[in-house]
Design a protein around this motif. Structure first.
Motif, PDB file in Angstrom:
ATOM      1  N   GLY A  31     -39.701 -14.598 -35.223  1.00  0.00           N
ATOM      2  CA  GLY A  31     -39.900 -13.578 -34.192  1.00  0.00           C
ATOM      3  C   GLY A  31     -38.786 -12.544 -34.186  1.00  0.00           C
ATOM      4  O   GLY A  31     -39.040 -11.338 -34.040  1.00  0.00           O
ATOM      5  N   MET A  32     -37.560 -13.004 -34.347  1.00  0.00           N
ATOM      6  CA  MET A  32     -36.422 -12.090 -34.366  1.00  0.00           C
ATOM      7  C   MET A  32     -36.503 -11.138 -35.576  1.00  0.00           C
ATOM      8  O   MET A  32     -36.280  -9.930 -35.443  1.00  0.00           O
ATOM      9  CB  MET A  32     -35.111 -12.884 -34.427  1.00  0.00           C
ATOM     10  CG  MET A  32     -33.865 -12.019 -34.377  1.00  0.00           C
ATOM     11  SD  MET A  32     -32.340 -12.991 -34.459  1.00  0.00           S
ATOM     12  CE  MET A  32     -32.351 -13.450 -36.185  1.00  0.00           C
ATOM     13  N   LEU A  33     -36.865 -11.671 -36.729  1.00  0.00           N
ATOM     14  CA  LEU A  33     -36.976 -10.834 -37.922  1.00  0.00           C
ATOM     15  C   LEU A  33     -38.116  -9.827 -37.803  1.00  0.00           C
ATOM     16  O   LEU A  33     -37.981  -8.668 -38.217  1.00  0.00           O
ATOM     17  CB  LEU A  33     -37.148 -11.700 -39.169  1.00  0.00           C
ATOM     18  CG  LEU A  33     -35.902 -12.500 -39.577  1.00  0.00           C
ATOM     19  CD1 LEU A  33     -36.245 -13.508 -40.664  1.00  0.00           C
ATOM     20  CD2 LEU A  33     -34.787 -11.579 -40.022  1.00  0.00           C
ATOM     21  N   MET A  34     -39.242 -10.234 -37.220  1.00  0.00           N
ATOM     22  CA  MET A  34     -40.353  -9.298 -37.023  1.00  0.00           C
ATOM     23  C   MET A  34     -39.980  -8.219 -36.005  1.00  0.00           C
ATOM     24  O   MET A  34     -40.386  -7.061 -36.149  1.00  0.00           O
ATOM     25  CB  MET A  34     -41.617 -10.032 -36.586  1.00  0.00           C
ATOM     26  CG  MET A  34     -42.322 -10.763 -37.709  1.00  0.00           C
ATOM     27  SD  MET A  34     -42.734  -9.716 -39.131  1.00  0.00           S
ATOM     28  CE  MET A  34     -43.983  -8.662 -38.434  1.00  0.00           C
ATOM     29  N   ALA A  35     -39.193  -8.573 -34.997  1.00  0.00           N
ATOM     30  CA  ALA A  35     -38.726  -7.572 -34.030  1.00  0.00           C
ATOM     31  C   ALA A  35     -37.828  -6.547 -34.722  1.00  0.00           C
ATOM     32  O   ALA A  35     -37.902  -5.348 -34.438  1.00  0.00           O
ATOM     33  CB  ALA A  35     -37.996  -8.252 -32.873  1.00  0.00           C
ATOM     34  N   ASP A  36     -36.976  -7.026 -35.645  1.00  0.00           N
ATOM     35  CA  ASP A  36     -36.117  -6.113 -36.408  1.00  0.00           C
ATOM     36  C   ASP A  36     -36.951  -5.168 -37.264  1.00  0.00           C
ATOM     37  O   ASP A  36     -36.666  -3.981 -37.362  1.00  0.00           O
ATOM     38  CB  ASP A  36     -35.148  -6.897 -37.305  1.00  0.00           C
ATOM     39  CG  ASP A  36     -34.077  -7.626 -36.525  1.00  0.00           C
ATOM     40  OD1 ASP A  36     -33.887  -7.327 -35.326  1.00  0.00           O
ATOM     41  OD2 ASP A  36     -33.422  -8.508 -37.127  1.00  0.00           O
ATOM     42  N   VAL A  37     -37.997  -5.699 -37.899  1.00  0.00           N
ATOM     43  CA  VAL A  37     -38.879  -4.872 -38.722  1.00  0.00           C
ATOM     44  C   VAL A  37     -39.557  -3.818 -37.856  1.00  0.00           C
ATOM     45  O   VAL A  37     -39.601  -2.632 -38.209  1.00  0.00           O
ATOM     46  CB  VAL A  37     -39.938  -5.745 -39.447  1.00  0.00           C
ATOM     47  CG1 VAL A  37     -41.072  -4.903 -39.998  1.00  0.00           C
ATOM     48  CG2 VAL A  37     -39.282  -6.552 -40.558  1.00  0.00           C
ATOM     49  N   ALA A  38     -40.074  -4.228 -36.703  1.00  0.00           N
ATOM     50  CA  ALA A  38     -40.760  -3.290 -35.814  1.00  0.00           C
ATOM     51  C   ALA A  38     -39.809  -2.211 -35.302  1.00  0.00           C
ATOM     52  O   ALA A  38     -40.180  -1.041 -35.195  1.00  0.00           O
ATOM     53  CB  ALA A  38     -41.390  -4.042 -34.643  1.00  0.00           C
ATOM     54  N   HIS A  69     -38.457  -5.925 -45.792  1.00  0.00           N
ATOM     55  CA  HIS A  69     -39.331  -6.714 -44.918  1.00  0.00           C
ATOM     56  C   HIS A  69     -39.631  -8.102 -45.494  1.00  0.00           C
ATOM     57  O   HIS A  69     -40.264  -8.913 -44.832  1.00  0.00           O
ATOM     58  CB  HIS A  69     -40.656  -6.002 -44.695  1.00  0.00           C
ATOM     59  CG  HIS A  69     -40.526  -4.704 -43.955  1.00  0.00           C
ATOM     60  ND1 HIS A  69     -41.621  -3.999 -43.550  1.00  0.00           N
ATOM     61  CD2 HIS A  69     -39.462  -3.988 -43.547  1.00  0.00           C
ATOM     62  CE1 HIS A  69     -41.232  -2.900 -42.918  1.00  0.00           C
ATOM     63  NE2 HIS A  69     -39.925  -2.870 -42.923  1.00  0.00           N
ATOM     64  N   LEU A  70     -39.188  -8.380 -46.708  1.00  0.00           N
ATOM     65  CA  LEU A  70     -39.563  -9.639 -47.371  1.00  0.00           C
ATOM     66  C   LEU A  70     -39.105 -10.881 -46.616  1.00  0.00           C
ATOM     67  O   LEU A  70     -39.840 -11.868 -46.546  1.00  0.00           O
ATOM     68  CB  LEU A  70     -39.039  -9.655 -48.807  1.00  0.00           C
ATOM     69  CG  LEU A  70     -39.718  -8.671 -49.759  1.00  0.00           C
ATOM     70  CD1 LEU A  70     -39.078  -8.737 -51.141  1.00  0.00           C
ATOM     71  CD2 LEU A  70     -41.210  -8.939 -49.843  1.00  0.00           C
TER      72      LEU A  70
END
Length: 176
Positions: free
Chosen positions: A154-161, A126-127
């Motif tokens: 936003g794209m990276l946070m969507a991947d994390v979620a 998640h870093l």
């Protein structure tokens, strides 16, 4: 502050921790330590090491109970989250106990970063998303417009979620 606000997003399965309280006869309230961010579920464990799932009550449902000191095997619980502490209420209360407990799964609070020696309290995968979220906040704070920054964050946070969830999902009706 940013990490604290990320507690509100996604299930954060990696923060789920097991806790337990030892039941005391004729006692309905127990202070949870450490203070959880959220209690996910609870189970009554009998002296014979048999676990029985407990049903979570809302604040209103618990307050509306006319007799909070009824005795029996605890089947329901309510968690009162206050600023300084969280209190677990069980119902009914055990009349007598030997080694009975309530075991619960909770989301722990994100650890503060208050020293340069502290590690960021997120999984390594998640870093990058955390770094981009921080970059967006700094860009806004300093009035900078970096093309594509918000979209990438936003794209990276969507991947994390998307990655932060159980592999199996079941839909089961609740009978009351």
């Amino acid at each position: 502050m940013m990490l604290k606000s990320l507690q509100l997003k996604a299930p954060n399965l990696w923060r789920q921790t097991l806790g337990s309280v030892t039941l005391v006869a004729s006692t309905s309230t127990y202070t949870l330590s450490p203070r959880p961010f959220r209690v996910v579920e609870a189970r009554y464990r009998s002296a014979g090491a048999i676990d029985l799932p407990m049903e979570e009550l809302t604040r209103q449902e618990y307050l509306d109970m006319p007799n909070k000191v009824s005795t029996g095997v605890p089947t329901q619980y309510y968690v009162d989250h206050q600023r300084a502490a969280s209190t677990l209420y069980v119902w009914p209360v055990p009349a007598s106990v030997t080694i009975e407990t309530v075991r619960y799964t909770y989301q722990r609070v994100f650890e503060d970063i208050d020293d340069l020696a502290n590690d960021i309290d997120v999984p390594q995968e998640h870093l990058e998303a955390v770094g981009y979220q921080l970059a967006v906040r700094l860009a806004v704070t300093f009035g900078k417009d970096v093309p594509g920054l918000v979209e990438m964050a936003g794209m990276l946070m969507a991947d994390v979620a998307a990655a932060d969830r159980e592999e199996i999902v079941r839909f089961v009706p609740a009978y009351r």
